[in-house]
Write a protein that holds these residues in place. Structure first.
Motif, PDB file in Angstrom:
ATOM      1  N   PRO A   1     -24.246   3.479 -10.129  1.00  0.00           N
ATOM      2  CA  PRO A   1     -23.023   2.931  -9.181  1.00  0.00           C
ATOM      3  C   PRO A   1     -21.434   2.849  -8.959  1.00  0.00           C
ATOM      4  CG  PRO A   1     -23.369   2.041 -12.012  1.00  0.00           C
ATOM      5  CD  PRO A   1     -24.683   3.151 -11.531  1.00  0.00           C
ATOM      6  N   PHE A   2     -21.300   4.238 -10.356  1.00  0.00           N
ATOM      7  CA  PHE A   2     -20.558   4.829  -9.531  1.00  0.00           C
ATOM      8  C   PHE A   2     -20.684   6.373  -8.286  1.00  0.00           C
ATOM      9  CE2 PHE A   2     -16.294   6.556 -10.661  1.00  0.00           C
ATOM     10  CZ  PHE A   2     -15.936   7.700 -10.769  1.00  0.00           C
ATOM     11  N   SER A   3     -20.525   5.717  -7.274  1.00  0.00           N
ATOM     12  CA  SER A   3     -21.326   6.185  -6.585  1.00  0.00           C
ATOM     13  C   SER A   3     -19.454   6.540  -5.805  1.00  0.00           C
ATOM     14  CB  SER A   3     -21.870   5.558  -5.177  1.00  0.00           C
ATOM     15  OG  SER A   3     -20.849   4.514  -5.029  1.00  0.00           O
ATOM     16  N   ILE A   4     -20.431   7.960  -4.908  1.00  0.00           N
ATOM     17  CA  ILE A   4     -19.044   8.442  -3.573  1.00  0.00           C
ATOM     18  C   ILE A   4     -17.830   7.149  -3.514  1.00  0.00           C
ATOM     19  CG2 ILE A   4     -18.413   9.931  -1.856  1.00  0.00           C
ATOM     20  CD1 ILE A   4     -20.364  11.027  -2.631  1.00  0.00           C
ATOM     21  N   GLN A   5     -18.574   6.313  -2.578  1.00  0.00           N
ATOM     22  CA  GLN A   5     -17.898   5.466  -2.498  1.00  0.00           C
ATOM     23  C   GLN A   5     -16.282   4.929  -3.699  1.00  0.00           C
ATOM     24  OE1 GLN A   5     -20.418   4.574  -1.264  1.00  0.00           O
ATOM     25  NE2 GLN A   5     -20.846   2.979   0.219  1.00  0.00           N
TER      26      GLN A   5
ATOM     27  N   ASP B   1     -22.053  16.693 -14.239  1.00  0.00           N
ATOM     28  CA  ASP B   1     -21.591  15.070 -13.609  1.00  0.00           C
ATOM     29  C   ASP B   1     -20.616  15.085 -12.731  1.00  0.00           C
ATOM     30  OD1 ASP B   1     -21.072  12.261 -13.022  1.00  0.00           O
ATOM     31  OD2 ASP B   1     -18.931  12.702 -14.448  1.00  0.00           O
ATOM     32  N   ILE B   2     -20.981  16.436 -11.069  1.00  0.00           N
ATOM     33  CA  ILE B   2     -20.043  16.246 -10.245  1.00  0.00           C
ATOM     34  C   ILE B   2     -20.909  15.142  -8.977  1.00  0.00           C
ATOM     35  CG2 ILE B   2     -21.361  18.276  -9.769  1.00  0.00           C
ATOM     36  CD1 ILE B   2     -18.707  19.445  -8.191  1.00  0.00           C
ATOM     37  N   PRO B   3     -20.250  15.092  -7.507  1.00  0.00           N
ATOM     38  CA  PRO B   3     -20.777  14.437  -6.291  1.00  0.00           C
ATOM     39  C   PRO B   3     -20.890  14.975  -5.498  1.00  0.00           C
ATOM     40  CG  PRO B   3     -18.652  13.798  -6.801  1.00  0.00           C
ATOM     41  CD  PRO B   3     -18.654  14.500  -7.582  1.00  0.00           C
ATOM     42  N   VAL B   4     -22.469  14.901  -4.926  1.00  0.00           N
ATOM     43  CA  VAL B   4     -23.254  16.406  -4.106  1.00  0.00           C
ATOM     44  C   VAL B   4     -23.355  15.084  -2.504  1.00  0.00           C
ATOM     45  CG1 VAL B   4     -24.666  18.036  -3.775  1.00  0.00           C
ATOM     46  CG2 VAL B   4     -24.006  17.490  -5.823  1.00  0.00           C
ATOM     47  N   LEU B   5     -23.459  15.494  -2.033  1.00  0.00           N
ATOM     48  CA  LEU B   5     -23.619  15.430  -0.412  1.00  0.00           C
ATOM     49  C   LEU B   5     -24.306  16.340   0.120  1.00  0.00           C
ATOM     50  CD1 LEU B   5     -19.803  14.295   1.002  1.00  0.00           C
ATOM     51  CD2 LEU B   5     -21.378  12.371  -0.233  1.00  0.00           C
TER      52      LEU B   5
ATOM     53  N   ALA C   1     -31.865  16.162 -11.328  1.00  0.00           N
ATOM     54  CA  ALA C   1     -31.114  17.575 -12.398  1.00  0.00           C
ATOM     55  C   ALA C   1     -30.611  16.526 -13.132  1.00  0.00           C
ATOM     56  CB  ALA C   1     -30.719  18.628 -11.532  1.00  0.00           C
ATOM     57  N   GLY C   2     -30.082  15.353 -12.693  1.00  0.00           N
ATOM     58  CA  GLY C   2     -29.013  14.223 -13.231  1.00  0.00           C
ATOM     59  C   GLY C   2     -27.770  14.609 -12.769  1.00  0.00           C
ATOM     60  N   ILE C   3     -28.346  14.376 -11.335  1.00  0.00           N
ATOM     61  CA  ILE C   3     -27.047  13.919 -10.316  1.00  0.00           C
ATOM     62  C   ILE C   3     -27.398  13.321  -9.904  1.00  0.00           C
ATOM     63  CG2 ILE C   3     -25.726  14.872  -7.954  1.00  0.00           C
ATOM     64  CD1 ILE C   3     -25.375  16.643 -10.444  1.00  0.00           C
ATOM     65  N   THR C   4     -26.351  11.324  -9.644  1.00  0.00           N
ATOM     66  CA  THR C   4     -26.593  10.546  -9.627  1.00  0.00           C
ATOM     67  C   THR C   4     -25.309   9.698  -8.681  1.00  0.00           C
ATOM     68  OG1 THR C   4     -25.070   9.266 -11.257  1.00  0.00           O
ATOM     69  CG2 THR C   4     -28.051  10.145 -12.109  1.00  0.00           C
TER      70      THR C   4
ATOM     71  N   PRO D   1     -25.201   6.439   0.062  1.00  0.00           N
ATOM     72  CA  PRO D   1     -23.636   6.298   1.321  1.00  0.00           C
ATOM     73  C   PRO D   1     -24.341   7.341   1.745  1.00  0.00           C
ATOM     74  CG  PRO D   1     -22.936   6.927  -1.012  1.00  0.00           C
ATOM     75  CD  PRO D   1     -24.269   6.965  -0.949  1.00  0.00           C
ATOM     76  N   ILE D   2     -24.178   7.444   3.323  1.00  0.00           N
ATOM     77  CA  ILE D   2     -24.331   7.978   4.592  1.00  0.00           C
ATOM     78  C   ILE D   2     -23.339   8.576   5.332  1.00  0.00           C
ATOM     79  CG2 ILE D   2     -26.110   8.598   6.723  1.00  0.00           C
ATOM     80  CD1 ILE D   2     -27.913   6.678   5.165  1.00  0.00           C
TER      81      ILE D   2
END
Ligand code: PEP
Ligand code: MN
Length: 354
Positions: free
Chosen positions: A5-9, A127-131, A153-156, A193-194
């Motif tokens: 739920p802790f998404s990019i937004q 724990d890093i956001p990836v696009l 790999a655990g990236i959510t 998210p797109i």
């Protein structure tokens, strides 16, 4: 795939999310100048390519690791989050060490499962956001596969970037948008998210604003736009970069639709229809251009424009194919009769040209 739920937004609570900055970090001064201008207008995420995948050797391939220090300065001096592209395990390690906030995977990398896996392995447990940009080729499964490798790999905190698809034939776009592909991605992964990249789709400054608006109309979550203080002097992608001032103008004029579209939402469905119509017109335009070329060939070889036998065969084949796709065969015949009529008109016109 269950995205966090802790998404990019949530990480950057801005709608739409705007990511801006130069195609490439060129010099420390260039990087800081652009970053300061963008920070002043409220942009929260700064992008700059450090390692650049180039089609041919000999071009500017990015400054490399040294530019990570410049991004660190951007972070401390402007307070913006900083983002860059990674393509290898080593890039990932260096970015994590430098405290880069957000990573993206380029279109050439996401097309290569070995490279994607290497990046995913290097990110294991981080724990890093990836696009993830769409692969250069229009392959939705490959795009989703790349996202899955990172997720495993655990990236959510994942997101996707739609940057269009490469085609041999250059039309108005540098990379064809093929909007139905990100739309289908949204249907398959509604929590992902797109972000749209009008810079690489358009390949040209004039196209940034209309593509950005189209993305907003389709309910995209954000935009990534290449921005340079002197775009015409940029070391890479000079045609498509825009100034911070022009970016501001584009953002101010964007019409933002309702924040959330469900896939059943009527507006959302209508915009999908609009996107299909847009593609149909483009395809018809392409067909007519080929018709004109055929017209010229026939003229040179003294052939008649109307080749009735061939046309009858085509019509039967298409009516049958239409039937298999759930459409009425007469409907297909009517459409293709109209298309054929226009084709003949265009062929005659090209023949009558001096
Ligand atoms: C970029 O964002 O500068 C880039 C290289 O993009 P893509 O991978 O979409 O070509
Ligand atoms: Mn670029």
């Amino acid at each position: 795939m269950k995205l966090s739920p802790f998404s990019i937004q949530n990480y950057i609570p801005q709608t739409p999310i705007i990511i801006a900055g130069p195609c490439s970090a060129e010099t420390e001064e260039q990087t800081l100048t652009i970053a300061q201008a963008l920070a002043q207008q409220g942009i929260r995420i700064f992008r700059a390519g450090v390692w650049k995948p180039r089609t041919k050797p000999g071009g500017f391939e990015g400054i490399g690791s040294e530019a990570l220090h410049w991004l660190k300065r951007v972070k401390t001096e402007t307070g913006m989050f900083v983002a860059t592209e990674v393509a290898t395990g080593k890039h990932v390690e260096e970015c994590l060490k430098a405290g880069i906030d957000l990573l993206w995977i380029g279109a050439r990398t996401s097309a290569n499962p070995f490279a994607m896996q290497e990046v995913a392995d290097a990110l294991q447990g981080m724990d890093i956001p990836v696009l993830v940009k769409n692969p250069v080729n229009p392959d939705l499964e490959l795009w989703i596969g790349g996202l899955e490798r990172l997720y495993n790999a655990g990236i959510t905190r994942l997101g996707a970037i739609h940057r269009g698809f490469s085609s041999y034939e250059k039309k108005i776009y540098r990379n064809q948008p093929q909007w139905h592909i990100p739309i289908e991605l949204h249907r398959r992964l509604p929590d992902l998210p797109i972000i749209c990249d009008p810079s690489h789709i358009g390949g040209n400054r004039e196209l940034i604003a209309p593509i950005a608006q189209q993305a907003m109309d389709l309910g995209f979550d954000g935009l990534i736009i290449e921005t340079h203080h002197t775009p015409e002097n940029a070391w890479s992608d000079a045609f498509q970069q825009i100034t911070p001032a022009y970016l501001k103008e584009i953002c101010e004029h964007l019409i933002i639709r309702d924040a959330y579209f469900s896939t059943e939402d009527l507006g959302y469905l209508r915009r999908q229809i609009d996107a299909c119509d847009h593609e149909l017109i483009e395809l018809l335009g392409k067909r007519m251009r080929i018709s004109r070329e055929i017209g010229l060939y026939k003229k040179e070889h003294n052939m008649t424009v109307l080749q009735t036998k061939r046309y009858g065969e085509i019509l039967n084949k298409l009516a049958h194919q239409g039937g298999e796709c759930g459409m009425n065969e007469d409907f297909i015949r009517n459409i293709f009769e109209a298309i054929h009529e226009e084709s003949v008109r265009q062929q005659l016109q090209s023949i009558s040209l001096p």
